[in-house]
Design a protein around this motif. Sequence first.
Motif, PDB file in Angstrom:
ATOM      1  N   PRO A  95       0.846  -1.204   0.000  1.00 52.11           N
ATOM      2  CA  PRO A  95       0.000   0.000   0.000  1.00 52.11           C
ATOM      3  C   PRO A  95       0.877   1.248   0.000  1.00 52.11           C
ATOM      4  O   PRO A  95       1.969   1.232   0.568  1.00 52.11           O
ATOM      5  CB  PRO A  95      -0.796  -0.124   1.307  1.00 52.11           C
ATOM      6  CG  PRO A  95       0.004  -1.039   2.168  1.00 52.11           C
ATOM      7  CD  PRO A  95       0.712  -1.977   1.249  1.00 52.11           C
ATOM      8  N   TYR A  96       0.385   2.305  -0.611  1.00 50.60           N
ATOM      9  CA  TYR A  96       1.193   3.526  -0.657  1.00 50.60           C
ATOM     10  C   TYR A  96       1.328   4.146   0.722  1.00 50.60           C
ATOM     11  O   TYR A  96       2.352   4.745   1.046  1.00 50.60           O
ATOM     12  CB  TYR A  96       0.606   4.552  -1.625  1.00 50.60           C
ATOM     13  CG  TYR A  96       1.509   5.764  -1.728  1.00 50.60           C
ATOM     14  CD1 TYR A  96       2.651   5.718  -2.534  1.00 50.60           C
ATOM     15  CD2 TYR A  96       1.280   6.902  -0.961  1.00 50.60           C
ATOM     16  CE1 TYR A  96       3.526   6.797  -2.583  1.00 50.60           C
ATOM     17  CE2 TYR A  96       2.150   7.978  -1.009  1.00 50.60           C
ATOM     18  CZ  TYR A  96       3.271   7.915  -1.824  1.00 50.60           C
ATOM     19  OH  TYR A  96       4.146   8.967  -1.861  1.00 50.60           O
ATOM     20  N   ALA A  97       0.306   3.999   1.537  1.00 53.19           N
ATOM     21  CA  ALA A  97       0.352   4.586   2.881  1.00 53.19           C
ATOM     22  C   ALA A  97      -0.535   3.787   3.820  1.00 53.19           C
ATOM     23  O   ALA A  97      -1.417   3.039   3.387  1.00 53.19           O
ATOM     24  CB  ALA A  97      -0.096   6.045   2.846  1.00 53.19           C
ATOM     25  N   LEU A  98      -0.290   3.949   5.107  1.00 55.86           N
ATOM     26  CA  LEU A  98      -1.101   3.335   6.149  1.00 55.86           C
ATOM     27  C   LEU A  98      -1.656   4.416   7.063  1.00 55.86           C
ATOM     28  O   LEU A  98      -0.973   5.409   7.343  1.00 55.86           O
ATOM     29  CB  LEU A  98      -0.273   2.353   6.981  1.00 55.86           C
ATOM     30  CG  LEU A  98       0.310   1.142   6.256  1.00 55.86           C
ATOM     31  CD1 LEU A  98       1.223   0.357   7.191  1.00 55.86           C
ATOM     32  CD2 LEU A  98      -0.786   0.245   5.697  1.00 55.86           C
ATOM     33  N   TYR A  99      -2.878   4.199   7.512  1.00 54.23           N
ATOM     34  CA  TYR A  99      -3.499   5.052   8.518  1.00 54.23           C
ATOM     35  C   TYR A  99      -3.581   4.219   9.790  1.00 54.23           C
ATOM     36  O   TYR A  99      -4.030   3.065   9.761  1.00 54.23           O
ATOM     37  CB  TYR A  99      -4.882   5.504   8.067  1.00 54.23           C
ATOM     38  CG  TYR A  99      -4.858   6.266   6.761  1.00 54.23           C
ATOM     39  CD1 TYR A  99      -4.784   7.651   6.742  1.00 54.23           C
ATOM     40  CD2 TYR A  99      -4.909   5.592   5.534  1.00 54.23           C
ATOM     41  CE1 TYR A  99      -4.766   8.356   5.539  1.00 54.23           C
ATOM     42  CE2 TYR A  99      -4.884   6.279   4.331  1.00 54.23           C
ATOM     43  CZ  TYR A  99      -4.810   7.663   4.347  1.00 54.23           C
ATOM     44  OH  TYR A  99      -4.772   8.354   3.151  1.00 54.23           O
ATOM     45  N   ILE A 100      -3.168   4.794  10.904  1.00 51.81           N
ATOM     46  CA  ILE A 100      -3.000   4.023  12.138  1.00 51.81           C
ATOM     47  C   ILE A 100      -3.699   4.690  13.315  1.00 51.81           C
ATOM     48  O   ILE A 100      -3.556   5.900  13.529  1.00 51.81           O
ATOM     49  CB  ILE A 100      -1.502   3.876  12.512  1.00 51.81           C
ATOM     50  CG1 ILE A 100      -0.648   3.513  11.293  1.00 51.81           C
ATOM     51  CG2 ILE A 100      -1.331   2.885  13.651  1.00 51.81           C
ATOM     52  CD1 ILE A 100      -0.869   2.150  10.763  1.00 51.81           C
ATOM     53  N   LYS A 101      -4.433   3.892  14.080  1.00 50.07           N
ATOM     54  CA  LYS A 101      -4.848   4.288  15.422  1.00 50.07           C
ATOM     55  C   LYS A 101      -4.096   3.367  16.375  1.00 50.07           C
ATOM     56  O   LYS A 101      -4.107   2.153  16.205  1.00 50.07           O
ATOM     57  CB  LYS A 101      -6.353   4.130  15.620  1.00 50.07           C
ATOM     58  CG  LYS A 101      -7.179   5.213  14.948  1.00 50.07           C
ATOM     59  CD  LYS A 101      -8.598   5.273  15.497  1.00 50.07           C
ATOM     60  CE  LYS A 101      -8.634   5.930  16.859  1.00 50.07           C
ATOM     61  NZ  LYS A 101     -10.013   6.177  17.342  1.00 50.07           N
ATOM     62  N   GLY A 102      -3.432   3.939  17.360  1.00 50.94           N
ATOM     63  CA  GLY A 102      -2.616   3.126  18.252  1.00 50.94           C
ATOM     64  C   GLY A 102      -1.212   2.990  17.712  1.00 50.94           C
ATOM     65  O   GLY A 102      -0.607   3.968  17.265  1.00 50.94           O
ATOM     66  N   SER A 103      -0.696   1.770  17.716  1.00 51.87           N
ATOM     67  CA  SER A 103       0.693   1.546  17.319  1.00 51.87           C
ATOM     68  C   SER A 103       0.797   0.554  16.169  1.00 51.87           C
ATOM     69  O   SER A 103      -0.166  -0.143  15.828  1.00 51.87           O
ATOM     70  CB  SER A 103       1.498   1.022  18.516  1.00 51.87           C
ATOM     71  OG  SER A 103       1.023  -0.262  18.896  1.00 51.87           O
ATOM     72  N   LEU A 104       1.984   0.490  15.590  1.00 47.41           N
ATOM     73  CA  LEU A 104       2.328  -0.525  14.598  1.00 47.41           C
ATOM     74  C   LEU A 104       3.036  -1.683  15.296  1.00 47.41           C
ATOM     75  O   LEU A 104       3.601  -1.510  16.384  1.00 47.41           O
ATOM     76  CB  LEU A 104       3.249   0.071  13.531  1.00 47.41           C
ATOM     77  CG  LEU A 104       2.602   0.886  12.416  1.00 47.41           C
ATOM     78  CD1 LEU A 104       3.683   1.596  11.607  1.00 47.41           C
ATOM     79  CD2 LEU A 104       1.753   0.001  11.507  1.00 47.41           C
ATOM     80  N   PRO A 105       3.057  -2.868  14.696  1.00 45.16           N
ATOM     81  CA  PRO A 105       3.803  -3.984  15.295  1.00 45.16           C
ATOM     82  C   PRO A 105       5.277  -3.637  15.463  1.00 45.16           C
ATOM     83  O   PRO A 105       5.845  -2.848  14.701  1.00 45.16           O
ATOM     84  CB  PRO A 105       3.616  -5.111  14.268  1.00 45.16           C
ATOM     85  CG  PRO A 105       2.344  -4.774  13.563  1.00 45.16           C
ATOM     86  CD  PRO A 105       2.316  -3.283  13.482  1.00 45.16           C
TER      87      PRO A 105
END
Length: 364
Positions: A95-105
């Motif tokens: 994906p070109y970008a990610l939208y995040i709530k909280g944290s990433l792994p």
Amino acid sequence: MIYEFWYAGLQGVAAQKKICLRECMKTAEAIYYMEETQLRQFEFLNERERNRIIQAQKIRDFGSQYQKMTERGIRFIPYFSEEYPHRLREIQDPPYALYIKGSLPDPQSRKAAVIGARRCTPYGEKYGVDFARALAECGVEIISGMARGIDGMGHRGALLAGGKTYAVLGCGVDVCYPREHIGLYSDILEQGGGIISELPPGSAPLARNFPARNRIISGMSDAVLVMEAGKKSGSLITVDMALEQGRDVYALPGPVNSALSDGCNRLIRQGAGILLSPEELLEEWGLKEPGGRATGKMKIKNEKTLESDEKLVYSCLGLYPKSADQLASETGLGIRKVLDLLISLELQGYAEEISKNYYVISRC
């Protein structure tokens, strides 16, 4: 970053082409201000895609949209950011970008996807929770799609172990789908996990979004665990993507007469790893259970202390759930007697009720 946000929201241009154009132009801001004559020099773009970019260049309010998004606690991580998950960079169509709530792994942790049927059986529910819980106890982060059934069980198992789990959605991260998982959605965030999507905030959970979502689930994982899947299950799409991405695939074996185990049994026949117990999987991965507990073997309790009728019921129990009615039929005992014996076995730690009047042998 606001120009990256604008570029990520550009519709009608595949992510791979977006990444290629961004590499050529160095910044998203340069793409926003590029002339039509310059745009036509990029032959990998077709006429429709060029027109999409030209139309998007007329958008002016993306700065305020970006600010509103960040004020709502949603993070934006484009492909060229250092925070972008390195595992996703490896796949063919990131994906070109990610939208995040909280944290990433955590980039340093082992990650496993736990997936399977939405309309799962008590058998699938139990082992979805059991495997996720045991893996999370050993520091494995669990990734799934927060769907009904196995996905939700995988998230719950990780949360029960005090571990972190991550839900990849086929809608915006500010949209809880399915709605009845609002408690799970909140618990994932409260326990330090994250809600992830490649779709902008507010995006609806349309059917076409979910197959693409699945490539992110497998792409972010080291291994994919299929707990239950029918012959034409959507989980098998994720398996295909995982294999293309070079990820390990494991499947939970099930009864040959169970339609929801047909897909798993076929995967095993085709060479997938067999999920016999969480302990064996942890041993294979070189992980130890906390507290120095032994791994690799399922504990079976000593039957010597049981009464004769208790032994009879206990001998009929196994890893696959059986109803009290079925146990009454197999033992020849009355249903009330069987229920009393099951309660006694459960109190002694020999049996476990995994759903209303369905029992399995205890693994503790």
